[in-house]
Write a protein that holds these residues in place. Sequence first.
Motif, PDB file in Angstrom:
ATOM      1  N   LYS A  64       0.824  -1.207   0.000  1.00  0.00           N
ATOM      2  CA  LYS A  64       0.000   0.000   0.000  1.00  0.00           C
ATOM      3  C   LYS A  64       0.860   1.260   0.000  1.00  0.00           C
ATOM      4  CE  LYS A  64      -4.097  -1.957   2.217  1.00  0.00           C
ATOM      5  NZ  LYS A  64      -5.032  -1.835   3.369  1.00  0.00           N
ATOM      6  N   ASN A  65       1.919   1.255   0.804  1.00  0.00           N
ATOM      7  CA  ASN A  65       2.773   2.440   0.860  1.00  0.00           C
ATOM      8  C   ASN A  65       3.435   2.706  -0.487  1.00  0.00           C
ATOM      9  OD1 ASN A  65       2.154   2.711   3.576  1.00  0.00           O
ATOM     10  ND2 ASN A  65       3.895   1.461   4.229  1.00  0.00           N
ATOM     11  N   HIS A  66       3.911   1.620  -1.120  1.00  0.00           N
ATOM     12  CA  HIS A  66       4.530   1.768  -2.435  1.00  0.00           C
ATOM     13  C   HIS A  66       3.519   2.254  -3.460  1.00  0.00           C
ATOM     14  CE1 HIS A  66       7.312  -0.140  -5.695  1.00  0.00           C
ATOM     15  NE2 HIS A  66       7.354   1.177  -5.688  1.00  0.00           N
ATOM     16  N   ARG A  67       2.299   1.748  -3.393  1.00  0.00           N
ATOM     17  CA  ARG A  67       1.260   2.157  -4.330  1.00  0.00           C
ATOM     18  C   ARG A  67       0.895   3.627  -4.138  1.00  0.00           C
ATOM     19  NH1 ARG A  67      -3.791  -1.577  -4.028  1.00  0.00           N
ATOM     20  NH2 ARG A  67      -2.109  -3.049  -4.534  1.00  0.00           N
ATOM     21  N   PHE A  68       0.767   4.053  -2.895  1.00  0.00           N
ATOM     22  CA  PHE A  68       0.447   5.455  -2.631  1.00  0.00           C
ATOM     23  C   PHE A  68       1.564   6.375  -3.122  1.00  0.00           C
ATOM     24  CE2 PHE A  68      -2.282   4.010   1.171  1.00  0.00           C
ATOM     25  CZ  PHE A  68      -3.334   3.732   0.309  1.00  0.00           C
ATOM     26  N   PHE A  69       2.810   5.914  -2.937  1.00  0.00           N
ATOM     27  CA  PHE A  69       3.937   6.722  -3.406  1.00  0.00           C
ATOM     28  C   PHE A  69       3.916   6.869  -4.926  1.00  0.00           C
ATOM     29  CE2 PHE A  69       8.288   6.770  -5.103  1.00  0.00           C
ATOM     30  CZ  PHE A  69       8.723   7.976  -4.577  1.00  0.00           C
ATOM     31  N   LEU A  70       3.631   5.777  -5.645  1.00  0.00           N
ATOM     32  CA  LEU A  70       3.587   5.844  -7.106  1.00  0.00           C
ATOM     33  C   LEU A  70       2.449   6.733  -7.587  1.00  0.00           C
ATOM     34  CD1 LEU A  70       4.352   2.131  -8.093  1.00  0.00           C
ATOM     35  CD2 LEU A  70       5.894   4.093  -8.154  1.00  0.00           C
ATOM     36  N   ARG A  71       1.303   6.658  -6.908  1.00  0.00           N
ATOM     37  CA  ARG A  71       0.193   7.529  -7.294  1.00  0.00           C
ATOM     38  C   ARG A  71       0.524   8.994  -7.063  1.00  0.00           C
ATOM     39  NH1 ARG A  71      -5.241   4.361  -5.059  1.00  0.00           N
ATOM     40  NH2 ARG A  71      -5.087   2.559  -6.472  1.00  0.00           N
ATOM     41  N   GLY A  72       1.135   9.271  -5.921  1.00  0.00           N
ATOM     42  CA  GLY A  72       1.539  10.650  -5.668  1.00  0.00           C
ATOM     43  C   GLY A  72       2.567  11.150  -6.662  1.00  0.00           C
ATOM     44  N   LEU A  73       3.489  10.257  -7.045  1.00  0.00           N
ATOM     45  CA  LEU A  73       4.494  10.636  -8.037  1.00  0.00           C
ATOM     46  C   LEU A  73       3.859  10.881  -9.398  1.00  0.00           C
ATOM     47  CD1 LEU A  73       7.590  10.973  -8.250  1.00  0.00           C
ATOM     48  CD2 LEU A  73       7.697   8.609  -9.027  1.00  0.00           C
ATOM     49  N   ALA A  74       2.881  10.044  -9.770  1.00  0.00           N
ATOM     50  CA  ALA A  74       2.212  10.217 -11.064  1.00  0.00           C
ATOM     51  C   ALA A  74       1.406  11.507 -11.115  1.00  0.00           C
ATOM     52  CB  ALA A  74       1.309   9.016 -11.341  1.00  0.00           C
ATOM     53  N   ILE A  75       0.876  11.943  -9.973  1.00  0.00           N
ATOM     54  CA  ILE A  75       0.086  13.172  -9.953  1.00  0.00           C
ATOM     55  C   ILE A  75       0.978  14.408  -9.933  1.00  0.00           C
ATOM     56  CG2 ILE A  75      -1.547  14.511  -8.559  1.00  0.00           C
ATOM     57  CD1 ILE A  75      -2.802  11.880  -7.693  1.00  0.00           C
ATOM     58  N   SER A  76       2.090  14.328  -9.212  1.00  0.00           N
ATOM     59  CA  SER A  76       2.936  15.513  -9.038  1.00  0.00           C
ATOM     60  C   SER A  76       3.926  15.731 -10.172  1.00  0.00           C
ATOM     61  CB  SER A  76       3.704  15.413  -7.718  1.00  0.00           C
ATOM     62  OG  SER A  76       4.528  14.253  -7.707  1.00  0.00           O
ATOM     63  N   LEU A  77       4.322  14.682 -10.884  1.00  0.00           N
ATOM     64  CA  LEU A  77       5.336  14.845 -11.928  1.00  0.00           C
ATOM     65  C   LEU A  77       4.876  15.719 -13.095  1.00  0.00           C
ATOM     66  CD1 LEU A  77       7.325  11.508 -12.340  1.00  0.00           C
ATOM     67  CD2 LEU A  77       8.161  13.744 -11.657  1.00  0.00           C
ATOM     68  N   PRO A  78       3.665  15.555 -13.639  1.00  0.00           N
ATOM     69  CA  PRO A  78       3.274  16.410 -14.779  1.00  0.00           C
ATOM     70  C   PRO A  78       3.353  17.903 -14.497  1.00  0.00           C
ATOM     71  CG  PRO A  78       1.801  14.534 -14.615  1.00  0.00           C
ATOM     72  CD  PRO A  78       2.666  14.496 -13.399  1.00  0.00           C
ATOM     73  N   PRO A  79       2.780  18.420 -13.380  1.00  0.00           N
ATOM     74  CA  PRO A  79       2.932  19.869 -13.160  1.00  0.00           C
ATOM     75  C   PRO A  79       4.365  20.292 -12.894  1.00  0.00           C
ATOM     76  CG  PRO A  79       1.863  18.825 -11.273  1.00  0.00           C
ATOM     77  CD  PRO A  79       1.913  17.810 -12.355  1.00  0.00           C
ATOM     78  N   ILE A  80       5.148  19.423 -12.233  1.00  0.00           N
ATOM     79  CA  ILE A  80       6.541  19.786 -11.962  1.00  0.00           C
ATOM     80  C   ILE A  80       7.331  19.870 -13.262  1.00  0.00           C
ATOM     81  CG2 ILE A  80       8.679  18.982 -10.897  1.00  0.00           C
ATOM     82  CD1 ILE A  80       7.032  17.874  -8.611  1.00  0.00           C
ATOM     83  N   LEU A  81       7.173  18.870 -14.128  1.00  0.00           N
ATOM     84  CA  LEU A  81       7.887  18.897 -15.404  1.00  0.00           C
ATOM     85  C   LEU A  81       7.417  20.056 -16.274  1.00  0.00           C
ATOM     86  CD1 LEU A  81       8.021  15.087 -16.282  1.00  0.00           C
ATOM     87  CD2 LEU A  81       9.839  16.521 -15.364  1.00  0.00           C
TER      88      LEU A  81
END
Length: 395
Positions: A23-40
């Motif tokens: 679950k922790n790994h899944r939450f981290f990947l979801r957060g990364l997928a949401i935050s990467l587009p605006p950051i890039l």
Amino acid sequence: MDASTTPPENNPAPKPQKKKIGKNHRFFLRGLAISLPPILTLVIVIWVAGIVNDYIITPTTTTVRYCIAYFTDDSQPRDNFVEMEHLPPLEYCRNNYLINRADVDKVRAIEQETESQILNRKKLSSYAWVPFGDRAVPYLDYREVAKRIRESDMPPTAMGLYMELATTRWFKSLFHLSAVAVALTIVALYFLGRFVTARIGAWMVVKFEQGVLAKLPVVSNVYSSVKQVTDFFFSESTVDYSRVVAIEYPRRGIWSLGFVTGDSMLEMTVTAGEPLVAILVPTSPMPVTGYTMSVPKSEIVDLNITVDQAFQFCLSCGVLVPPQQRVTDELLREELGKRLLGDRKLAGFKVQIAPPIPTTQTSTIANEHTSTEGKPKDSTGTDPEEPTPPPGGSK
């Protein structure tokens, strides 16, 4: 039946089990997928803004500041000034200031007055000049710049001082000066384009290119290459990227996406014996580069996608597939039905595709068992295929 005649057991190899994501790994990947587009996106915008600032805004702003400083420069040669002793220090420059030779008598009269020292400094400020190399600038101009910047950042020349003064005296801030500089650049480019479009302007440009630039050894090659690139991007005849096609490249059976740019060359078309189309095959993940090739019209397949969707497909390396091109059971059956009937305008046609017949190991063993049970047996109740043991047994 001994062990040597026993058939080997057909046990299937165990399938490797996929590791479950915590679950922790899944939450981290979801957060990364949401935050990467605006950051890039922010990083790309900042990078583009930096390029525009370094190569467009800063040069134009510096040019405008230099022009203003050139016309507002009140500095004079240092030879016209002398250094007087026993004068009170002034703010920001202390005793490092000069007096014009024509104003020496006026300054001495101010020294002999019995007024306060503060009043004398105010009177001296209008006659004081600060040395800058081989020139001297009025103390009032120097003080206006010294109030805003540190002494270590003070420009070493009089022209640099007036360039700094142009920002504070004529504009509220550097941002307003940059905005005016960009606006003036756009207006200048507009009138330059109108001048070049006219006959006399075009004639002057051609004469300058052929008479001056073409005769320079190194500049001529660089200029011709740069001119071809700029003419390609800024010419009125734009490249038509409205058609997105698929071709078999780099070999048969492998399909690549391409953009139709126009018809191919005459000699290629005559040699091939059929119409050829010039196609740009982009590369991933940077579709701005690619390969240009000539392909027969009969070997290209038009795709029902837009140019933007094709660029997204290349940028994502095939991850972002357009919705109308995703392979689903419903769309696949509909497309197969259209092609089987030869009517692409037919909509809603469904092809009944029979499900595959399961051929598992369990069904095969069951069939063999059923066929064995159905065979006739003799009166002794034994299988006729099995050998009958000899009477009395073996000795």
